[in-house]
Design an enzyme around this catalytic site. Structure first.
Site, PDB file in Angstrom:
ATOM      1  N   LYS A 118      -4.433  46.433 -54.099  1.00  0.00           N
ATOM      2  CA  LYS A 118      -3.284  45.543 -53.938  1.00  0.00           C
ATOM      3  C   LYS A 118      -3.672  44.081 -54.203  1.00  0.00           C
ATOM      4  O   LYS A 118      -4.852  43.730 -54.207  1.00  0.00           O
ATOM      5  CB  LYS A 118      -2.718  45.702 -52.522  1.00  0.00           C
ATOM      6  CG  LYS A 118      -2.136  47.099 -52.232  1.00  0.00           C
ATOM      7  CD  LYS A 118      -1.514  47.131 -50.837  1.00  0.00           C
ATOM      8  CE  LYS A 118      -0.851  48.475 -50.559  1.00  0.00           C
ATOM      9  NZ  LYS A 118      -0.166  48.474 -49.240  1.00  0.00           N
TER      10      LYS A 118
ATOM     11  N   HIS B 237      -3.389  51.019 -51.509  1.00  0.00           N
ATOM     12  CA  HIS B 237      -2.390  52.079 -51.308  1.00  0.00           C
ATOM     13  C   HIS B 237      -3.066  53.399 -51.664  1.00  0.00           C
ATOM     14  O   HIS B 237      -3.875  53.455 -52.585  1.00  0.00           O
ATOM     15  CB  HIS B 237      -1.185  51.877 -52.243  1.00  0.00           C
ATOM     16  CG  HIS B 237      -0.299  53.091 -52.324  1.00  0.00           C
ATOM     17  ND1 HIS B 237       0.754  53.295 -51.453  1.00  0.00           N
ATOM     18  CD2 HIS B 237      -0.343  54.178 -53.142  1.00  0.00           C
ATOM     19  CE1 HIS B 237       1.321  54.464 -51.741  1.00  0.00           C
ATOM     20  NE2 HIS B 237       0.685  55.018 -52.766  1.00  0.00           N
TER      21      HIS B 237
ATOM     22  N   GLU C 185       3.589  59.623 -57.884  1.00  0.00           N
ATOM     23  CA  GLU C 185       2.918  58.313 -58.025  1.00  0.00           C
ATOM     24  C   GLU C 185       1.953  58.248 -59.203  1.00  0.00           C
ATOM     25  O   GLU C 185       1.808  57.186 -59.823  1.00  0.00           O
ATOM     26  CB  GLU C 185       2.199  57.959 -56.718  1.00  0.00           C
ATOM     27  CG  GLU C 185       3.186  57.691 -55.588  1.00  0.00           C
ATOM     28  CD  GLU C 185       2.526  57.414 -54.245  1.00  0.00           C
ATOM     29  OE1 GLU C 185       3.247  57.095 -53.292  1.00  0.00           O
ATOM     30  OE2 GLU C 185       1.286  57.526 -54.142  1.00  0.00           O
TER      31      GLU C 185
ATOM     32  N   TYR D 255       8.178  51.992 -54.190  1.00  0.00           N
ATOM     33  CA  TYR D 255       8.306  52.162 -52.740  1.00  0.00           C
ATOM     34  C   TYR D 255       9.711  52.650 -52.347  1.00  0.00           C
ATOM     35  O   TYR D 255      10.193  52.327 -51.253  1.00  0.00           O
ATOM     36  CB  TYR D 255       7.971  50.861 -52.027  1.00  0.00           C
ATOM     37  CG  TYR D 255       6.479  50.608 -51.889  1.00  0.00           C
ATOM     38  CD1 TYR D 255       5.680  51.463 -51.116  1.00  0.00           C
ATOM     39  CD2 TYR D 255       5.856  49.527 -52.506  1.00  0.00           C
ATOM     40  CE1 TYR D 255       4.317  51.237 -50.968  1.00  0.00           C
ATOM     41  CE2 TYR D 255       4.489  49.293 -52.364  1.00  0.00           C
ATOM     42  CZ  TYR D 255       3.732  50.153 -51.591  1.00  0.00           C
ATOM     43  OH  TYR D 255       2.385  49.936 -51.438  1.00  0.00           O
TER      44      TYR D 255
ATOM     45  N   ASN E  69      -2.869  45.023 -46.712  1.00  0.00           N
ATOM     46  CA  ASN E  69      -3.899  45.965 -46.263  1.00  0.00           C
ATOM     47  C   ASN E  69      -4.726  46.526 -47.422  1.00  0.00           C
ATOM     48  O   ASN E  69      -5.295  47.607 -47.331  1.00  0.00           O
ATOM     49  CB  ASN E  69      -3.264  47.074 -45.417  1.00  0.00           C
ATOM     50  CG  ASN E  69      -2.149  47.794 -46.148  1.00  0.00           C
ATOM     51  OD1 ASN E  69      -1.912  47.549 -47.340  1.00  0.00           O
ATOM     52  ND2 ASN E  69      -1.478  48.693 -45.466  1.00  0.00           N
TER      53      ASN E  69
HETATM   54  N1  UDP Z   1       4.067  47.679 -44.570  1.00  0.00           N
HETATM   55  C1  UDP Z   1       4.479  46.439 -44.070  1.00  0.00           C
HETATM   56  N2  UDP Z   1       4.932  46.370 -42.770  1.00  0.00           N
HETATM   57  C2  UDP Z   1       4.988  47.449 -41.961  1.00  0.00           C
HETATM   58  C3  UDP Z   1       4.579  48.698 -42.467  1.00  0.00           C
HETATM   59  C4  UDP Z   1       4.128  48.779 -43.770  1.00  0.00           C
HETATM   60  O1  UDP Z   1       4.447  45.438 -44.776  1.00  0.00           O
HETATM   61  O2  UDP Z   1       5.404  47.322 -40.792  1.00  0.00           O
HETATM   62  C5  UDP Z   1       3.581  47.760 -45.951  1.00  0.00           C
HETATM   63  C6  UDP Z   1       2.071  47.990 -46.045  1.00  0.00           C
HETATM   64  O3  UDP Z   1       1.579  47.244 -47.151  1.00  0.00           O
HETATM   65  C7  UDP Z   1       1.990  49.478 -46.266  1.00  0.00           C
HETATM   66  C8  UDP Z   1       3.228  49.745 -47.134  1.00  0.00           C
HETATM   67  O4  UDP Z   1       4.206  48.870 -46.584  1.00  0.00           O
HETATM   68  O5  UDP Z   1       0.784  49.850 -46.891  1.00  0.00           O
HETATM   69  C9  UDP Z   1       3.748  51.155 -47.124  1.00  0.00           C
HETATM   70  O6  UDP Z   1       3.955  51.551 -45.783  1.00  0.00           O
HETATM   71  P1  UDP Z   1       3.493  52.985 -45.275  1.00  0.00           P
HETATM   72  O7  UDP Z   1       4.074  53.187 -43.926  1.00  0.00           O
HETATM   73  O8  UDP Z   1       3.803  54.005 -46.321  1.00  0.00           O
HETATM   74  O9  UDP Z   1       1.906  52.808 -45.095  1.00  0.00           O
HETATM   75  P2  UDP Z   1       0.678  53.420 -45.922  1.00  0.00           P
HETATM   76  O10 UDP Z   1       1.093  54.778 -46.430  1.00  0.00           O
HETATM   77  O11 UDP Z   1       0.380  52.451 -47.032  1.00  0.00           O
HETATM   78  O12 UDP Z   1      -0.435  53.497 -44.933  1.00  0.00           O
HETATM   79 MG    MG Z   2       2.779  55.377 -47.489  1.00  0.00          MG
END
Ligand code: UDP
Ligand code: MG
Length: 132
Positions: free
Chosen positions: A9, A115, A126, A49, A112
């Protein structure tokens, strides 16, 4: 053998952590099958997303994901999907286990660093999204 999608990212490309991340992936015995360096438009980020449509963080997330360079890659390994999720750790770096990538280099719940596909169904959508 299983394939999964990882995206480095913008927070990580912006801090020059690309080599570090690839090194960690290779050490964990993932094989790099395909990779590219690109930048998403807001619309592309929103499409990627789509499962998060309606969530309060979606606008901010798509803005962030289109704010800089991203590096999607296809990784191969036995049990790649689950093993990669384990390697990256929980979404929120503060909650990610010690030794995981997000614990090591993640900034906050949004920034974070990486992805990873969360299931076979996600990987099947994806991977072609970037490598059609
Ligand atoms: N994200 C965010 N705020 C939140 C939760 C998620 O900005 O409260 C962002 C974060 O970058 C995350 C992405 O949205 O990686 C997708 O969320 P998901 O719950 O799918 O998490 P992941 O699968 O990436 O662990
Ligand atoms: Mg996810």
């Amino acid at each position: 053998m299983e394939r999964t999608l990882l995206i480095i990212k913008p927070d990580a490309t912006g801090r020059n952590l690309v080599g570090h991340i690839i090194n960690r992936l290779e050490k964990a015995r993932f094989t790099l099958v395909d990779m590219k360096l690109t930048r998403l438009t807001i619309d592309e980020a929103r499409k990627f997303y789509a499962v998060h449509e309606g969530k309060p963080f979606l606008d901010s997330l798509t803005e962030y994901m289109s704010s800089g360079t991203v590096i999607p890659m296809v990784l191969e390994k036995e049990n790649a999907i689950a093993d990669l999720r384990k390697l990256i750790g929980a979404t929120n770096p503060e909650q990610a286990e010690c030794g995981t990538l997000r614990n090591e280099i993640g900034v906050d719940v949004q920034h974070n660093s990486v992805h990873a596909s969360d299931s076979q169904e996600s990987a099947d959508v994806e991977i072609p999204f970037f490598f059609g």
